[in-house]
Design a protein around this motif. Structure first.
Motif, PDB file in Angstrom:
ATOM      1  N   LEU A 103       4.940   6.882   8.934  1.00 47.04           N
ATOM      2  CA  LEU A 103       6.132   6.035   9.003  1.00 47.04           C
ATOM      3  C   LEU A 103       5.957   4.758   8.186  1.00 47.04           C
ATOM      4  N   GLY A 104       4.748   4.215   8.177  1.00 43.09           N
ATOM      5  CA  GLY A 104       4.488   3.027   7.365  1.00 43.09           C
ATOM      6  C   GLY A 104       4.675   3.312   5.884  1.00 43.09           C
ATOM      7  N   LEU A 105       4.167   4.450   5.443  1.00 37.13           N
ATOM      8  CA  LEU A 105       4.334   4.848   4.044  1.00 37.13           C
ATOM      9  C   LEU A 105       5.808   5.109   3.723  1.00 37.13           C
ATOM     10  N   TYR A 106       6.525   5.685   4.701  1.00 38.02           N
ATOM     11  CA  TYR A 106       7.958   5.928   4.517  1.00 38.02           C
ATOM     12  C   TYR A 106       8.708   4.619   4.275  1.00 38.02           C
ATOM     13  N   VAL A 107       8.389   3.610   5.077  1.00 41.77           N
ATOM     14  CA  VAL A 107       9.047   2.306   4.925  1.00 41.77           C
ATOM     15  C   VAL A 107       8.718   1.708   3.556  1.00 41.77           C
ATOM     16  N   LEU A 108       7.456   1.794   3.158  1.00 41.93           N
ATOM     17  CA  LEU A 108       7.036   1.247   1.864  1.00 41.93           C
ATOM     18  C   LEU A 108       7.759   1.933   0.699  1.00 41.93           C
ATOM     19  N   ILE A 109       7.909   3.255   0.812  1.00 41.44           N
ATOM     20  CA  ILE A 109       8.564   4.013  -0.261  1.00 41.44           C
ATOM     21  C   ILE A 109      10.075   3.811  -0.233  1.00 41.44           C
ATOM     22  N   GLU A 110      10.659   3.868   0.972  1.00 44.85           N
ATOM     23  CA  GLU A 110      12.108   3.741   1.129  1.00 44.85           C
ATOM     24  C   GLU A 110      12.608   2.397   0.600  1.00 44.85           C
ATOM     25  N   ALA A 111      11.820   1.347   0.828  1.00 43.20           N
ATOM     26  CA  ALA A 111      12.225   0.013   0.371  1.00 43.20           C
ATOM     27  C   ALA A 111      11.845  -0.254  -1.085  1.00 43.20           C
ATOM     28  N   GLY A 112      11.123   0.684  -1.687  1.00 41.41           N
ATOM     29  CA  GLY A 112      10.731   0.519  -3.084  1.00 41.41           C
ATOM     30  C   GLY A 112       9.541  -0.401  -3.282  1.00 41.41           C
ATOM     31  N   SER A 113       8.807  -0.690  -2.209  1.00 40.57           N
ATOM     32  CA  SER A 113       7.675  -1.628  -2.307  1.00 40.57           C
ATOM     33  C   SER A 113       6.560  -1.069  -3.179  1.00 40.57           C
ATOM     34  N   ILE A 114       6.188   0.188  -2.945  1.00 34.23           N
ATOM     35  CA  ILE A 114       5.103   0.793  -3.715  1.00 34.23           C
ATOM     36  C   ILE A 114       5.497   0.884  -5.192  1.00 34.23           C
ATOM     37  N   GLN A 115       6.737   1.325  -5.434  1.00 30.11           N
ATOM     38  CA  GLN A 115       7.211   1.447  -6.817  1.00 30.11           C
ATOM     39  C   GLN A 115       7.199   0.084  -7.521  1.00 30.11           C
ATOM     40  N   HIS A 116       7.610  -0.964  -6.805  1.00 30.81           N
ATOM     41  CA  HIS A 116       7.664  -2.304  -7.388  1.00 30.81           C
ATOM     42  C   HIS A 116       6.253  -2.809  -7.714  1.00 30.81           C
ATOM     43  N   ILE A 117       5.308  -2.589  -6.815  1.00 25.83           N
ATOM     44  CA  ILE A 117       3.931  -3.038  -7.032  1.00 25.83           C
ATOM     45  C   ILE A 117       3.313  -2.296  -8.221  1.00 25.83           C
ATOM     46  N   ILE A 118       3.591  -1.006  -8.332  1.00 21.92           N
ATOM     47  CA  ILE A 118       3.066  -0.211  -9.449  1.00 21.92           C
ATOM     48  C   ILE A 118       3.591  -0.760 -10.772  1.00 21.92           C
ATOM     49  N   LYS A 119       4.891  -1.128 -10.794  1.00 24.72           N
ATOM     50  CA  LYS A 119       5.483  -1.699 -12.009  1.00 24.72           C
ATOM     51  C   LYS A 119       4.831  -3.026 -12.368  1.00 24.72           C
ATOM     52  N   LEU A 120       4.535  -3.840 -11.339  1.00 24.50           N
ATOM     53  CA  LEU A 120       3.894  -5.139 -11.584  1.00 24.50           C
ATOM     54  C   LEU A 120       2.483  -4.975 -12.170  1.00 24.50           C
ATOM     55  N   ILE A 121       1.785  -3.956 -11.679  1.00 23.95           N
ATOM     56  CA  ILE A 121       0.401  -3.738 -12.137  1.00 23.95           C
ATOM     57  C   ILE A 121       0.369  -3.131 -13.549  1.00 23.95           C
ATOM     58  N   PHE A 122       1.251  -2.178 -13.762  1.00 15.39           N
ATOM     59  CA  PHE A 122       1.210  -1.447 -15.038  1.00 15.39           C
ATOM     60  C   PHE A 122       2.348  -1.870 -15.976  1.00 15.39           C
TER      61      PHE A 122
END
Length: 204
Positions: free
Chosen positions: A185-204
Motif C-alpha cells: 500500500l505504501g508503494l501504491y501511494v508513492l506510485i499513484e501520487a507520482g512521487s517515485i516518478q518525480h524523484i526518478i526525473k530529478l535524479i536522471f
C-alpha cells in the motif's frame, strides 16, 4: 472505482490481522452475552474513530499543492510495516496485561482504548496516506467495505476464540501479512501520487 474498492479491501484486511488477535483475547476473557456486547460495540466505535481521525488528517494534508510531495506519506506505512515485523515486542502480552486491569463496568471504554493503543499508530500510518489518494465521492463505498470486513473479523474472532491453532497462526504470521500489505500500500501511494516518478526525473 474498481481500483479504489480493491485497494480498500486490501488495506483494511491488512490492518485487521493484529486486531484479530486482540479480539481473540477480548472474547477469551469476556464470553457471556452481557460481556461480549460492549466488546463488539467498543470494537466498532474504536475502529470508526481511527478511520475518522485519519480521514480528517488526510483531508487537511490534501491542501499540499504538489501531489508528489503528498505521496511521500507512502513511506510511513512501509516503515511501520517493516518495523513491526522486525520488532521483538509481543503485542499479545501487552494486551493481556491491559485486560487484567479492566473492570466489568468499563468494558466498552477500555475496549475502545485498547483498540487505539494496539492499532492506533499502525492503522493511521496506513489510513492517512491511503485517504489522500481517494476521492470524496468513493468514501461511502470505502466505509461500507470497512464495516463489512470488520464485521467478518469480529464474528470470526468470536467463533474461533476456542481454537488455539488460529491464535497461534496469527501470532506467528500476522506481522508478516501486515508487513506485506503495508509495504504494497505504501508503494501504491508513492506510485499513484507520482512521487517515485518525480524523484526518478530529478535524479536522471
Amino acid at each position: 472505482m474498481i481500483k479504489d474498492i480493491v485497494t480498500a479491501v486490501f488495506s483494511y484486511i491488512g490492518t485487521t490481522t493484529d486486531y484479530f488477535v486482540v479480539l481473540l483475547l477480548l472474547f477469551g476473557k469476556y464470553q457471556s452475552r452481557k460481556e461480549t456486547k460492549p466488546v463488539i460495540i467498543g470494537a466498532y466505535i474504536g475502529n470508526a474513530l481511527l478511520v475518522l481521525v485519519s480521514l480528517a488528517i488526510a483531508l487537511l494534508l490534501q491542501q499540499v499543492p504538489a501531489e508528489w510531495l503528498l505521496g511521500l506519506l507512502g513511506l510511513i506505512p512501509i516503515y511501520m510495516g517493516i518495523k513491526s515485523y522486525l520488532s521483538d515486542e509481543d503485542e499479545g502480552d501487552e494486551i493481556e496485561e491491559r485486560l487484567n486491569n479492566i473492570q466489568p463496568t468499563s468494558i466498552l471504554k477500555d475496549v475502545i482504548l485498547i483498540t487505539f493503543a494496539a492499532c492506533g499508530a499502525d492503522n493511521m500510518a496506513l489510513y492517512i496516506p491511503y485517504f489522500t489518494t481517494v476521492s470524496v465521492t468513493t468514501l461511502p463505498i470505502i466505509f461500507a467495505i470497512f464495516i463489512v470486513i470488520l464485521t467478518v473479523v469480529i464474528y470470526s474472532a468470536y467463533k474461533f476464540v476456542s481454537v488455539p491453532m488460529v491464535k497461534k497462526f496469527f501470532d506467528r504470521q500476522g506481522d508478516l501479512i501486515q508487513m506485506i500489505v503495508y509495504v504494497v500500500l505504501g508503494l501504491y501511494v508513492l506510485i499513484e501520487a507520482g512521487s517515485i516518478q518525480h524523484i526518478i526525473k530529478l535524479i536522471f
